[in-house]
Design an enzyme around this catalytic site. Structure first.
Site, PDB file in Angstrom:
ATOM      1  N   HIS A   1      62.487  41.156  59.277  1.00 47.81           N
ATOM      2  CA  HIS A   1      62.330  39.914  60.039  1.00 47.81           C
ATOM      3  C   HIS A   1      63.244  39.902  61.264  1.00 47.81           C
ATOM      4  O   HIS A   1      64.423  40.209  61.159  1.00 47.81           O
ATOM      5  CB  HIS A   1      62.668  38.703  59.151  1.00 47.81           C
ATOM      6  CG  HIS A   1      61.577  38.398  58.176  1.00 47.81           C
ATOM      7  ND1 HIS A   1      61.402  37.162  57.628  1.00 47.81           N
ATOM      8  CD2 HIS A   1      60.592  39.166  57.675  1.00 47.81           C
ATOM      9  CE1 HIS A   1      60.357  37.190  56.810  1.00 47.81           C
ATOM     10  NE2 HIS A   1      59.868  38.389  56.816  1.00 47.81           N
TER      11      HIS A   1
ATOM     12  N   LYS B   1      73.488  34.157  51.270  1.00 45.61           N
ATOM     13  CA  LYS B   1      74.650  35.034  51.368  1.00 45.61           C
ATOM     14  C   LYS B   1      75.112  35.639  50.040  1.00 45.61           C
ATOM     15  O   LYS B   1      75.914  36.579  50.026  1.00 45.61           O
ATOM     16  CB  LYS B   1      75.848  34.270  51.989  1.00 45.61           C
ATOM     17  CG  LYS B   1      75.676  33.967  53.453  1.00 45.61           C
ATOM     18  CD  LYS B   1      75.912  35.210  54.299  1.00 45.61           C
ATOM     19  CE  LYS B   1      75.395  35.092  55.708  1.00 45.61           C
ATOM     20  NZ  LYS B   1      74.228  35.918  56.007  1.00 45.61           N
TER      21      LYS B   1
END
Ligand code: APR
Ligand code: PHB
Length: 394
Positions: free
Chosen positions: A75, A298
């Site tokens: 992406h 994360k």
């Protein structure tokens, strides 16, 4: 009681434990990995799915990324949607880096297969039940496998056993400081056998609450909705989920395709740090030491960054007898961890609906979104955190 020995005893075969085992093996350090669940459970557990470029590079360097490069979805941007309009953040144009969508369970499959193919074992259904001598140079792990209790003697223990593991609580009370924040919401997450609405992720700020449109493949959508913190998945029949997703998405790119829902669960939201990440010969890594709300994606990436530092420090110890990197392990990791915490907290705060939020705060939230999508400087700040801050030179 039967006993075994390894240079490093690793508790937990999640991403942190298995990546560490691979990093150590590359440099000739042998480890034993204990995992209390079955192999099947570990590879079927559906979790996050976004890899920073640095995490992909780490897996590539280790020769573990063939399938990731074949199946991962690269992406170059994402969308933030608010006030009924979508705004693209061109991640790659702003940072030169990409992120890759690849389910954590796929990462697990690759890490397990490669370790077993190399002739190294993972002890599944082996539960660590006690740590001895972590203040000495001869620590050991007591573990239970079937009806037997065994001991693994080692030079170092890596506590990679996740947030609910036993390694962090094995550190004497008072030696750790905990930093904790709970959020007044959670996420309902589903996997649906339907094509994603867009080929990039859409993060939605909506009066009804946050929504996230992500994916696992061109045929498989991963969708999340803000819900209440103690929500029961039984409150979320498929029809209600589709209706809410549709409402929060609005008229973005046509109607959301509804597919067969193959997985459905509530994900809690929490920020947590335990510091320092080391006590004597026990080193905590990944979720055992810190967790983040999933908004910034994360969790897995911070775990990978921890074990990269830990492996480097252990290699220096075994090769050159150096202990300074081991001594700095916690400080080096925590600098990155706190930046990951800040980013995850900030994304979470900006995008969710807070129930008793004064109208002033909601307007500030919208102004922040307007600023972040309108200013190149602000967009770049979001982008460089999202794709992953550079690793510190150590
Ligand atoms: N003995 C052996 N294994 C244990 C024990 C124990 N007493 N307790 C827990 N484990 C295992 C769990 O079954 C799990 O497989 O430790 C593993 C920890 O893995 P994760 O929870 O995946 O943690 P970590 O490797 O740090 O990965 C961090 O995973 O949870 C996500 O959001 C998180 O993406 C992040 C990443
Ligand atoms: C996911 O694909 O599961 C995902 C992606 C981005 C996030 C959280 C989860 O921020």
């Amino acid at each position: 009681m039967s006993s075994m020995r390894a240079q490093v005893g690793i508790v937990g075969a999640g991403p942190a434990g298995l990546l560490l085992a691979h990093l150590l093996r590359r440099d000739g350090i042998e480890s034993v990995v204990l995992e209390n669940r079955s192999r099947r459970y570990v590879v079927e557990r559906v979790r996050a799915g976004l890899l920073e470029q640095g995490t992909v590079d780490l897996m590539t360097d280790l020769g573990l990324a063939a399938r990731l490069h074949r199946k991962g979805l690269v992406h170059e941007g994402l969308s933030l949607r608010f006030s009924g309009r979508s705004h693209r953040i061109p991640l790659t144009e702003l940072t030169g880096k990409v992120v890759t969508i690849y389910g954590q369970n796929e990462v697990m499959k690759d890490l397990i297969a490669a370790r077993l193919a190399a002739g190294d074992d993972i002890l599944f259904e082996a539960e660590a039940v006690g740590l001895e001598g972590i203040d000495t140079t001869k620590p050991s792990i007591r573990f239970r496998q079937g009806d037997e209790e065994k001991v693994l003697a080692c030079d170092f223990i890596a506590g990679c056993d996740g947030f609910h593991g036993m390694c962090r609580p094995a550190i004497p009370a008072g030696a750790l400081t905990f930093y904790d924040r709970e959020y007044p919401f959670a996420w309902v997450g589903i996997l649906s056998e339907s094509p994603p609405i867009s080929h990039e992720l859409i993060y939605v700020h909506h009066a009804r609450g946050f929504a996230l449109f992500t994916m696992r493949s061109p045929q498989l959508s991963r969708l999340y909705l803000q819900c209440t913190p103690d929500d029961d998945i039984k409150n979320w029949p498929d029809a209600r989920i589709w209706e809410e997703l549709q409402l929060r998405l609005g008229d973005e790119g046509g109607r959301l395709a509804e597919g067969k829902v193959t997985q459905k669960a509530v994900t809690p939201m929490r920020s947590f740090v335990a510091a320092p990440m080391r006590h004597g010969r026990l080193f905590l890594a990944g979720d055992a030491a810190h967790i983040v709300p999933p908004t910034g994606a994360k969790g897995l990436n911070l775990a990978a960054a921890d074990v990269r530092v830990l492996a480097r420090a252990l290699v220096e110890y075994y090769r050159h007898g150096r202990e300074d990197l081991l001594d700095r392990y916690s400080d080096i990791c925590l600098r990155r961890v706190w930046k990951g915490q800040r980013f995850s907290w900030w994304m979470t705060s900006m995008l969710h609906r807070f129930d008793d939020q004064p109208e002033f705060d909601r307007q500030v939230q919208l102004a922040e979104l307007d600023y972040v999508t309108g200013s190149r400087a602000a967009m770049t700040s979001l982008a460089e955190n999202y794709v992953g801050l550079p690793f510190e030179d150590i």
